[in-house]
Every structure is written in structure tokens, then in C-alpha cells.
Design a protein around this motif. Structure first.
Motif, PDB file in Angstrom:
ATOM      1  N   ASP A 129       0.805  -1.210   0.000  1.00 35.52           N
ATOM      2  CA  ASP A 129       0.000   0.000   0.000  1.00 35.52           C
ATOM      3  C   ASP A 129       0.842   1.266   0.000  1.00 35.52           C
ATOM      4  OD1 ASP A 129      -2.379  -1.541   0.161  1.00 35.52           O
ATOM      5  OD2 ASP A 129      -2.055  -1.786   2.311  1.00 35.52           O
ATOM      6  N   GLY A 130       2.162   1.119  -0.058  1.00 31.55           N
ATOM      7  CA  GLY A 130       3.032   2.281  -0.035  1.00 31.55           C
ATOM      8  C   GLY A 130       3.117   2.966   1.314  1.00 31.55           C
ATOM      9  N   LYS A 131       2.750   2.252   2.398  1.00 35.24           N
ATOM     10  CA  LYS A 131       2.739   2.854   3.734  1.00 35.24           C
ATOM     11  C   LYS A 131       3.903   2.379   4.608  1.00 35.24           C
ATOM     12  CE  LYS A 131      -2.317   3.251   3.772  1.00 35.24           C
ATOM     13  NZ  LYS A 131      -3.566   2.867   4.471  1.00 35.24           N
ATOM     14  N   HIS A 132       4.756   1.510   4.093  1.00 36.21           N
ATOM     15  CA  HIS A 132       5.870   0.936   4.855  1.00 36.21           C
ATOM     16  C   HIS A 132       5.369   0.249   6.115  1.00 36.21           C
ATOM     17  CE1 HIS A 132       9.483   3.200   2.943  1.00 36.21           C
ATOM     18  NE2 HIS A 132       8.589   2.822   2.044  1.00 36.21           N
ATOM     19  N   GLU A 133       4.266  -0.475   5.985  1.00 37.47           N
ATOM     20  CA  GLU A 133       3.704  -1.252   7.083  1.00 37.47           C
ATOM     21  C   GLU A 133       3.376  -2.652   6.584  1.00 37.47           C
ATOM     22  OE1 GLU A 133       1.457   2.248   9.688  1.00 37.47           O
ATOM     23  OE2 GLU A 133       0.282   0.831   8.490  1.00 37.47           O
ATOM     24  N   TRP A 134       3.696  -3.637   7.410  1.00 41.64           N
ATOM     25  CA  TRP A 134       3.365  -5.017   7.077  1.00 41.64           C
ATOM     26  C   TRP A 134       1.892  -5.271   7.393  1.00 41.64           C
ATOM     27  CZ3 TRP A 134       6.687  -6.718   3.961  1.00 41.64           C
ATOM     28  CH2 TRP A 134       8.054  -6.599   4.150  1.00 41.64           C
ATOM     29  N   ARG A 135       1.225  -5.949   6.480  1.00 42.83           N
ATOM     30  CA  ARG A 135      -0.172  -6.338   6.662  1.00 42.83           C
ATOM     31  C   ARG A 135      -0.283  -7.846   6.625  1.00 42.83           C
ATOM     32  NH1 ARG A 135      -4.432  -5.982   2.825  1.00 42.83           N
ATOM     33  NH2 ARG A 135      -3.107  -4.782   1.402  1.00 42.83           N
ATOM     34  N   ASP A 136      -1.007  -8.422   7.579  1.00 39.64           N
ATOM     35  CA  ASP A 136      -1.117  -9.875   7.692  1.00 39.64           C
ATOM     36  C   ASP A 136      -1.773 -10.488   6.465  1.00 39.64           C
ATOM     37  OD1 ASP A 136       0.021  -9.752  10.188  1.00 39.64           O
ATOM     38  OD2 ASP A 136      -1.886  -9.762  11.264  1.00 39.64           O
ATOM     39  N   CYS A 137      -1.292 -11.661   6.084  1.00 39.90           N
ATOM     40  CA  CYS A 137      -1.881 -12.404   4.970  1.00 39.90           C
ATOM     41  C   CYS A 137      -2.153 -13.851   5.369  1.00 39.90           C
ATOM     42  CB  CYS A 137      -0.955 -12.343   3.753  1.00 39.90           C
ATOM     43  SG  CYS A 137      -1.564 -13.257   2.313  1.00 39.90           S
ATOM     44  N   ILE A 138      -1.115 -14.565   5.804  1.00 40.76           N
ATOM     45  CA  ILE A 138      -1.250 -15.982   6.144  1.00 40.76           C
ATOM     46  C   ILE A 138      -0.523 -16.231   7.462  1.00 40.76           C
ATOM     47  CG2 ILE A 138      -0.773 -18.355   5.427  1.00 40.76           C
ATOM     48  CD1 ILE A 138      -0.662 -17.332   2.530  1.00 40.76           C
ATOM     49  N   GLU A 139      -1.119 -17.023   8.311  1.00 41.72           N
ATOM     50  CA  GLU A 139      -0.483 -17.425   9.570  1.00 41.72           C
ATOM     51  C   GLU A 139      -0.857 -18.869   9.858  1.00 41.72           C
ATOM     52  OE1 GLU A 139       0.125 -15.805  14.166  1.00 41.72           O
ATOM     53  OE2 GLU A 139      -1.129 -14.697  12.741  1.00 41.72           O
ATOM     54  N   VAL A 140       0.148 -19.745   9.904  1.00 40.66           N
ATOM     55  CA  VAL A 140      -0.094 -21.181  10.076  1.00 40.66           C
ATOM     56  C   VAL A 140       0.867 -21.727  11.128  1.00 40.66           C
ATOM     57  CG1 VAL A 140      -0.267 -23.417   8.947  1.00 40.66           C
ATOM     58  CG2 VAL A 140      -0.699 -21.335   7.629  1.00 40.66           C
ATOM     59  N   PRO A 141       0.361 -22.250  12.249  1.00 42.34           N
ATOM     60  CA  PRO A 141       1.237 -22.900  13.221  1.00 42.34           C
ATOM     61  C   PRO A 141       1.501 -24.350  12.840  1.00 42.34           C
ATOM     62  CG  PRO A 141      -1.003 -22.844  14.055  1.00 42.34           C
ATOM     63  CD  PRO A 141      -1.030 -22.145  12.714  1.00 42.34           C
ATOM     64  N   GLY A 142       2.517 -24.939  13.449  1.00 39.54           N
ATOM     65  CA  GLY A 142       2.784 -26.363  13.252  1.00 39.54           C
ATOM     66  C   GLY A 142       3.348 -26.718  11.903  1.00 39.54           C
ATOM     67  N   VAL A 143       4.082 -25.796  11.266  1.00 39.61           N
ATOM     68  CA  VAL A 143       4.712 -26.066   9.973  1.00 39.61           C
ATOM     69  C   VAL A 143       6.127 -26.586  10.230  1.00 39.61           C
ATOM     70  CG1 VAL A 143       5.491 -25.089   7.785  1.00 39.61           C
ATOM     71  CG2 VAL A 143       3.346 -24.302   8.816  1.00 39.61           C
ATOM     72  N   ARG A 144       6.427 -27.741   9.717  1.00 43.48           N
ATOM     73  CA  ARG A 144       7.728 -28.379   9.948  1.00 43.48           C
ATOM     74  C   ARG A 144       8.518 -28.409   8.640  1.00 43.48           C
ATOM     75  NH1 ARG A 144       7.205 -31.822  14.733  1.00 43.48           N
ATOM     76  NH2 ARG A 144       5.071 -31.598  15.549  1.00 43.48           N
ATOM     77  N   LEU A 145       9.574 -27.594   8.611  1.00 48.06           N
ATOM     78  CA  LEU A 145      10.411 -27.500   7.414  1.00 48.06           C
ATOM     79  C   LEU A 145      11.821 -27.967   7.754  1.00 48.06           C
ATOM     80  CD1 LEU A 145       9.331 -23.984   6.068  1.00 48.06           C
ATOM     81  CD2 LEU A 145       8.537 -26.228   5.275  1.00 48.06           C
ATOM     82  N   PRO A 146      12.374 -28.884   6.977  1.00 44.58           N
ATOM     83  CA  PRO A 146      13.756 -29.319   7.217  1.00 44.58           C
ATOM     84  C   PRO A 146      14.743 -28.194   6.928  1.00 44.58           C
ATOM     85  CG  PRO A 146      12.557 -30.903   5.854  1.00 44.58           C
ATOM     86  CD  PRO A 146      11.725 -29.655   5.914  1.00 44.58           C
TER      87      PRO A 146
END
Length: 359
Positions: A240-257
């Protein structure tokens, strides 16, 4: 929910400080901050971030090429320009990719992606988007935004063309309320190599979550951040050109090697767009863990998501050796000959008994 994080949020403070402090002292401070060696605190709590240059990319794009000595490798139609790296031009049937050559063994990390998607196409006459990858395999061209299908790892997709919606319109069908998505659309997928990305449905059957992201033909910078901390995957955007992060996706329990590769790719078909990457910045995040968390957060060897059943991979059978193949053929022939002999004996006995009954 908006949050000001990392270098984006602190840049304005540095500029104000530059005008209030002695120039030479601030020049030294900026050099230290720009070196990526010093820690920066992220939000509240004991979390610090360190820029990892071996996994980062920015202008003037040194270390990018096709050789084995480069930190980043180009593939397909990707080109290095002065202000950006173009994955695909605004032309039909192009695909390109950019892959980090160094595997990442960080436990907790944050990847900030500065990108731009633009072109001549009007509404819904452009495509197809780009993807950001953290996967086991690299430099593998394929149909999923320019990368291989049935990948192993994490894929984050900035999809600009609604394939499913167009198919519904062609069939004169309508979405049920609350189901239709507005494109461009950001989604994420974790794969253990057993799942295919469903293009016709824009990845809906396998997505972990998603959000609308109007990112085409903007006159200001667009950013995407992927954060992986304590097996918690968070994806945010600044579009949005505001230099602010906006939430999109949030997922717990993700296991990445650990030990996978970062990359980004794009593809065009009958429709096209310019897909540009301006920078990729990876930060190592240092977070405190309790003894219980240390036990729970042990290394894994295959990507997975808690409470989400992924089909198990079936390991291919090892090829037979020459001796094993010979023994199988030999005993098969012996068994066949034995069965034929037994059959002849039984047939002769049956004929003898038939003749005795006749006389």
C-alpha cells in the motif's frame, strides 16, 4: 493488523537521526548497519535479526550468473538488469527463475522480497504470477510458476490470473457466496513431494491459506515477507506504499527441514506480464526457547503441517542386480519345466484310467 518491522520500519528513524547528528559519526553508524553483521531487534521480546549475505540479493547484483562460483544462478529467460532481475518479460510462453546456490541451515529465519509485477494487459488479461520457494531441489523447470511439480518444501505464490473463475464463467456457473477469491491472490503450500499443484483451481485444494493482494502496475514499491519462527509460518505484505506489514497468512505447526534452497520463479502462457525481483534479503532470527520447546522443535527430514494429512511418499524399489535377475529367471524356468513335467505325468495317468474304464 499492521506491524512495522525490520529495516523498513527503522529507515525513517535513521534519516531523522542523520539530520540531527554529526555526519561523520552517522556515516560510520550506517556502514555498520548496512554491513549486516550487527543485530536488529524485531518487535517486542528477545528476538534479533542478522542479515545473511550468502542468502541475500540486492543491487548491483554481484554474484549472479550461471557459473558454479555464483551465489545466485539464473535459469530460463531470467535476465539481470541494472535496477532489477527480470524473471520473465511481458511476452507469451516465457519462464525464468533465480536460485540461491547455498543451502540454508538456519533454524528461524525471515525472507523479505522486494518485487514488481507490471505489464500492458488489462483486467484479467495478464499472467501468470511468480513464486518464492524454499525447497529441497533447485533449478528444476516445470509447470508450477516455472518450477517443478510435486516439489519438496514450501511454495508461496503470487497468482495474478484466476483460472478457476474463468472456467466457471465458461461453464456459466457461479461461485457460492464466500467462496470466490479476488485476484491477484497470495497463497502458500507445503509439499512432501506427493502433491500436485492444481492449476485449474489456482492451488485451492492444497493451500494453507491466502489473501487478496492488488500488486500489479503500482507506482510504489511492493514487498512480501515470509517468516518462519518456532515452526510458525507467517506471511505478510507491504503493498500500500505505507511501509507497514499487513497480515496475509499465519499457520502454526509447519515443519520445514533445514538445508533447503531459496529461489523465485515465474512463467507466462497465452497471457503475460513483467515479473521483476528487486531484492531478496534473508535474516537469521535468534529467539529464546524453553527446554520443552527445544525437545519439540527437533530437526525434521520431510516437510509437514500439524493437523494436515499429506499423502506418504512411496520410495521407489531399488534396481535388481545382475545376479538377482539371473536367479529370478533361472528359478522361473526351473519352476516352469517342473510344472510342465507334472502336468504331462498327470495327463498320462488320466488317459490310462480312462482306457481301463472303457474296457
Amino acid at each position: 493488523m499492521a506491524a512495522t518491522l525490520g529495516p523498513l520500519g527503522s529507515w525513517q528513524q535513521w534519516r531523522r537521526c542523520l539530520s540531527a547528528r554529526d555526519g561523520s559519526r552517522m556515516l560510520l553508524l550506517l556502514l555498520l548497519l548496512g554491513s549486516g553483521q550487527g543485530p536488529q531487534q524485531v518487535g517486542a521480546g528477545q528476538t534479533f535479526e542478522y542479515l545473511k549475505r550468502e542468502h541475500s540479493l540486492s543491487k548491483p547484483y554481484q554474484g549472479v550468473g550461471t557459473g558454479s562460483s555464483s551465489l545466485w544462478n539464473l535459469m530460463g529467460n531470467a535476465m539481470v538488469m541494472t535496477q532489477y532481475i527480470r524473471l520473465t518479460p511481458d511476452m507469451q510462453s516465457k519462464q525464468g527463475a533465480l536460485w540461491n546456490r547455498v543451502p540454508c541451515f538456519l533454524r528461524d529465519w525471515e525472507l523479505q522480497v522486494h518485487f514488481k509485477i507490471h505489464g500492458q494487459g488489462k483486467k484479467n488479461l495478464h499472467g501468470d504470477g511468480l513464486a518464492i520457494w524454499y525447497t529441497k531441489d533447485r533449478m528444476q523447470p516445470g509447470p508450477v510458476f516455472g518450477n517443478m511439480d510435486k516439489f519438496v518444501g514450501l511454495g508461496v505464490f503470487v497468482d495474478t490470473y484466476p483460472n478457476e473463475e474463468k472456467q466457471q464463467e465458461a461453464q456459466k456457473r457461479r461461485y457460492s457466496p464466500g467462496v470466490q477469491r479476488v485476484f491477484p491472490y497470495i497463497s502458500a503450500m507445503v509439499n512432501n513431494g506427493s502433491l500436485s499443484y492444481d492449476h485449474e483451481r489456482d492451488g485451492r485444494p492444497t493451500e494453507l491459506g491466502g489473501c487478496t493482494a492488488i500488486v500489479r502496475n503500482l507506482h510504489y514499491d511492493t514487498f512480501l515477507v515470509i517468516r518462519y519462527v518456532k515452526r510458525h509460518l507467517t506471511i505478510m505484505m507491504d503493498i500500500d506504499g505505507k511501509h507497514e506489514w499487513r497480515d496475509c497468512i499465519e499457520v502454526p505447526g509447519v515443519r520445514l527441514p533445514r538445508g533447503y534452497y531459496f529461489g523465485t520463479s515465474s512463467i507466462t502462457g497465452d497471457l503475460s506480464d513483467n515479473h521483476d525481483v528487486i531484492s531478496l534479503k534473508l535474516f537469521e532470527l535468534t529467539v529464546e526457547r524453553t527446554p520443552e520447546e527445544e525437545k519439540l522443535h527437533r530437526d525434521v527430514f520431510l516437510p509437514s503441517v500439524d493437523n494436515m494429512k499429506l499423502p506418504e511418499m512411496t520410495a521407489p524399489l531399488p534396481p535388481l542386480s545382475g545376479l538377482a535377475l539371473f536367479l529370478i529367471v533361472f528359478f522361473s524356468l526351473v519352476f516352469s519345466v517342473f510344472a510342465i513335467v507334472i502336468g504331462i505325468i498327470l495327463y498320462n495317468k488320466w488317459q490310462e484310467q480312462s482306457r481301463k474304464r472303457f474296457y
